[in-house]
Design a protein around this motif. Structure first.
Motif, short mmCIF file in Angstrom:
data_model
loop_
_atom_site.label_atom_id
_atom_site.label_comp_id
_atom_site.label_asym_id
_atom_site.label_seq_id
_atom_site.Cartn_x
_atom_site.Cartn_y
_atom_site.Cartn_z
N GLN A 1 0.82 -1.19 0.00
CA GLN A 1 0.00 0.00 0.00
C GLN A 1 0.86 1.25 0.00
OE1 GLN A 1 -2.90 0.15 -0.86
NE2 GLN A 1 -4.41 -0.34 0.70
N VAL A 2 0.38 2.26 -0.70
CA VAL A 2 1.06 3.55 -0.77
C VAL A 2 0.13 4.61 -0.20
CG1 VAL A 2 2.01 5.32 -2.29
CG2 VAL A 2 2.46 2.90 -2.75
N GLN A 3 0.66 5.44 0.65
CA GLN A 3 -0.12 6.54 1.24
C GLN A 3 0.49 7.86 0.80
OE1 GLN A 3 1.28 4.11 3.59
NE2 GLN A 3 -0.49 2.87 3.03
N LEU A 4 -0.39 8.81 0.48
CA LEU A 4 0.03 10.16 0.15
C LEU A 4 -0.57 11.11 1.18
CD1 LEU A 4 -0.50 10.23 -3.73
CD2 LEU A 4 1.53 9.59 -2.45
N GLU A 5 0.28 11.83 1.86
CA GLU A 5 -0.17 12.77 2.88
C GLU A 5 0.06 14.19 2.39
OE1 GLU A 5 1.47 12.12 6.73
OE2 GLU A 5 0.57 13.90 7.60
N GLU A 6 -1.04 14.89 2.15
CA GLU A 6 -0.99 16.26 1.65
C GLU A 6 -1.17 17.24 2.80
OE1 GLU A 6 -3.39 15.28 -2.50
OE2 GLU A 6 -4.37 15.39 -0.55
N SER A 7 -0.57 18.41 2.63
CA SER A 7 -0.77 19.48 3.61
C SER A 7 -0.50 20.82 2.95
CB SER A 7 0.17 19.29 4.81
OG SER A 7 1.52 19.33 4.40
N GLY A 8 -0.95 21.88 3.61
CA GLY A 8 -0.61 23.23 3.15
C GLY A 8 -1.73 24.02 2.54
N GLY A 9 -2.89 23.42 2.33
CA GLY A 9 -3.99 24.19 1.77
C GLY A 9 -4.55 25.17 2.77
N GLY A 10 -5.47 26.01 2.30
CA GLY A 10 -6.10 26.96 3.20
C GLY A 10 -6.71 28.12 2.46
N LEU A 11 -7.03 29.14 3.23
CA LEU A 11 -7.63 30.36 2.70
C LEU A 11 -6.57 31.45 2.62
CD1 LEU A 11 -10.10 32.15 1.94
CD2 LEU A 11 -10.42 32.53 4.41
N VAL A 12 -6.50 32.10 1.47
CA VAL A 12 -5.50 33.15 1.28
C VAL A 12 -6.12 34.27 0.45
CG1 VAL A 12 -4.52 32.09 -0.79
CG2 VAL A 12 -3.10 33.59 0.61
N GLN A 13 -5.66 35.47 0.67
CA GLN A 13 -6.16 36.61 -0.11
C GLN A 13 -5.52 36.63 -1.49
OE1 GLN A 13 -5.47 40.15 2.21
NE2 GLN A 13 -7.33 39.86 3.40
N PRO A 14 -6.17 37.23 -2.46
CA PRO A 14 -5.55 37.38 -3.79
C PRO A 14 -4.18 38.06 -3.67
CG PRO A 14 -7.87 37.95 -3.90
CD PRO A 14 -7.56 37.75 -2.43
N GLY A 15 -3.24 37.52 -4.43
CA GLY A 15 -1.87 38.01 -4.36
C GLY A 15 -1.01 37.31 -3.34
N GLY A 16 -1.62 36.51 -2.52
CA GLY A 16 -0.89 35.81 -1.47
C GLY A 16 -0.22 34.55 -1.96
N SER A 17 0.38 33.83 -1.01
CA SER A 17 1.13 32.62 -1.32
C SER A 17 0.73 31.47 -0.41
CB SER A 17 2.64 32.87 -1.15
OG SER A 17 3.10 33.87 -2.04
N LEU A 18 0.89 30.28 -0.94
CA LEU A 18 0.72 29.05 -0.16
C LEU A 18 1.74 28.04 -0.67
CD1 LEU A 18 -3.14 28.42 0.01
CD2 LEU A 18 -1.65 28.99 1.93
N ARG A 19 2.08 27.10 0.21
CA ARG A 19 2.97 26.01 -0.19
C ARG A 19 2.32 24.69 0.16
NH1 ARG A 19 8.51 23.74 2.40
NH2 ARG A 19 9.66 23.23 0.49
N LEU A 20 2.10 23.87 -0.85
CA LEU A 20 1.54 22.54 -0.65
C LEU A 20 2.66 21.52 -0.57
CD1 LEU A 20 -1.40 22.55 -3.24
CD2 LEU A 20 -1.38 23.43 -0.90
N SER A 21 2.43 20.51 0.25
CA SER A 21 3.38 19.41 0.38
C SER A 21 2.65 18.09 0.25
CB SER A 21 4.07 19.44 1.76
OG SER A 21 4.79 20.63 1.95
N CYS A 22 3.34 17.10 -0.29
CA CYS A 22 2.76 15.76 -0.41
C CYS A 22 3.89 14.75 -0.20
CB CYS A 22 2.13 15.57 -1.78
SG CYS A 22 1.59 13.87 -2.09
N ALA A 23 3.74 13.94 0.85
CA ALA A 23 4.73 12.93 1.17
C ALA A 23 4.17 11.55 0.85
CB ALA A 23 5.12 13.01 2.64
#
Length: 115
Positions: free
Chosen positions: A1-23
């Motif tokens: 079995q393979v598991q993918l764990e995502e993180s980093g989403g959310g609410l941000v204002q226009p022009g802002g930044s986010l960083r998503l991760s997936c292990a």
């Protein structure tokens, strides 16, 4: 079995930044490609960015110059740095991993760009 764990989403204002991760963890021996797709209700799931085992990257035209995909091979982790976010980037973002002959999907992480 393979598991993918995502993180980093959310609410941000226009022009802002986010960083998503997936292990990726589990019974995965070699990764050919890792990437991110996104989907909004009622529409198809579209490729956002992909990084191949040799380091070659591919981006959707709509995110070129704003998003950067990278990966840590030792950790089987892929990142998506998203800058200059727009309301049109609002979607459920899915991690995708290809380990030939199979591929795997994460559960999705919501990104909402709104003022």
């Amino acid at each position: 079995q393979v598991q993918l764990e995502e993180s980093g989403g959310g609410l941000v204002q226009p022009g802002g930044s986010l960083r998503l991760s997936c292990a990726a963890s589990g019974s995965i021996f070699s990764v050919n490609a890792m990437g991110w797709y996104r989907q909004v209700p009622g529409k198809q799931r579209d490729m956002v960015a992909t990084i191949f085992s040799g380091g070659i990257t591919n981006y959707a035209d709509s995110v070129k110059g704003r998003f950067t995909i990278s990966r840590d091979n030792a950790k089987n982790t892929v990142y998506l740095q998203m800058n200059s976010l727009k309301p049109d980037d609002t979607a459920l973002y899915y991690c995708h991993v290809v380990s030939v002959p199979r591929d795997y999907w994460g559960q999705g992480t919501q990104v909402t760009v709104s003022s």
